[in-house]
Design an enzyme around this catalytic site. Sequence first.
Site: not given
Length: 378
Positions: A118, A123, A126, A129, A224
């Site tokens: 993360r 990003q 991901d 997400s 997390y």
Amino acid sequence: MIIGVLKESSPETRVSLVPEIVSALIKLNITVWVESNAGATAFFNDNAYVSAGAQIKDKEAIVNEASIILTIHADNVPANTKAETVIMGVYQPLFNPELMQTWADKGHVVFSLDTIPRTTRAQAMDVLSSQANIAGYKAVLIAALQYSRYFPMFMTAAGSIAPAKVLILGAGVAGLQAVATARRLGAVVEVFDTRPSVKEEVMSLGAKFVEVEGAADASKAGGYAVEQNEDFQRRQREKIHEHIKKSDIVITTAQIAGRKAPILIKTEMINDMRPGSVIVDIAASTGGNTDLTQDNKTILHNDVTIIGNSALASSMPSDASKLYGKNVLNFLKLIITKEGSLNLNFEDDIVKGTCIVNDGKIVNERIQGLLKPQPIKA
Ligand code: NAD
């Protein structure tokens, strides 16, 4: 190099690559083979893939020839996949360590995109997400459809309507999108999370953040959440109990990577909710955040509807596939050279963090740990 896209089996409606992403891969000197009808349930037909430069093939041809096979789910990876094939999807290795060992024994190279670090650089790759964002949005919409009252406030000649009160548990990607969506619909929103760092984001979306002191520090958990101790859980439940009595809609999103979801709402709390209230639990597949949640089921308990659904991204398959495919494309750019051949650089933290199996071995330390024989307690 050939990248093969397989059709997912029902109830999955998404597809790993949409035609727009196929065009981008072709520009990178990659040949893309797509199983016939792979995109049909996401409304991308075979002709659209052909126009983008892909070839439509049957599953056998893809299994025999492709160097990289894309399937979203583990159970869609064909048993006869060749030894050295790279397989890439969302395989939940923390919940499936034995399957990872089987794939290691078979000699596959496995990338599970749900273990991507993360970090800011990751990003754009991901998938958790991009798909959680959809889940948060859809959770509010299905709650609004189920709810027997309005979300927004109204002053009409026939009387006034108070705005719906929405309580959101967990302000990660899904929770924050749920806040934004509920606010757009005119609801009054309150939010709980164990990470105080999300308070500002919650408030900037126009919601109230309800704090419970003394949460375990998750700052070193790679983005997390971590498990909370008994005392915190009890105090948190008491606070949620206070707020849930006044809520009409509850969206629960709290997850702990690789673990059962925390129970934040007990039956006695649901018993105190107003008749007609709705709970949407998107942590349902890992046990749910209420003790009554049933995965993929909607139940009515004491006039409260509880919807257990962790697969909401599949209810919006066109955009979910488009965003998932963009994540995959961005990740592929890390492991494919300009000439279109495979280059696995394990010095790269994203490649390392996402690779579960290589060279006939499980290479992810967390999964290795799950398979080690545990010492027998005396
Ligand atoms: P998630 O789906 O793992 O969990 C959802 C939320 O539930 C989290 O905010 C978590 O703190 C919360 N939660 C867990 N236990 C709880 C409890 N007992 N009570 C209340 N809330 C609880 O989360 P996610 O959406 O994957 O995001 C987790 C974090 O990672 C966030 O900080 C997010 O901003 C960050 N993130 C970073 C990147 C990146 O930089 N590439 C990408 C995605 C997410």
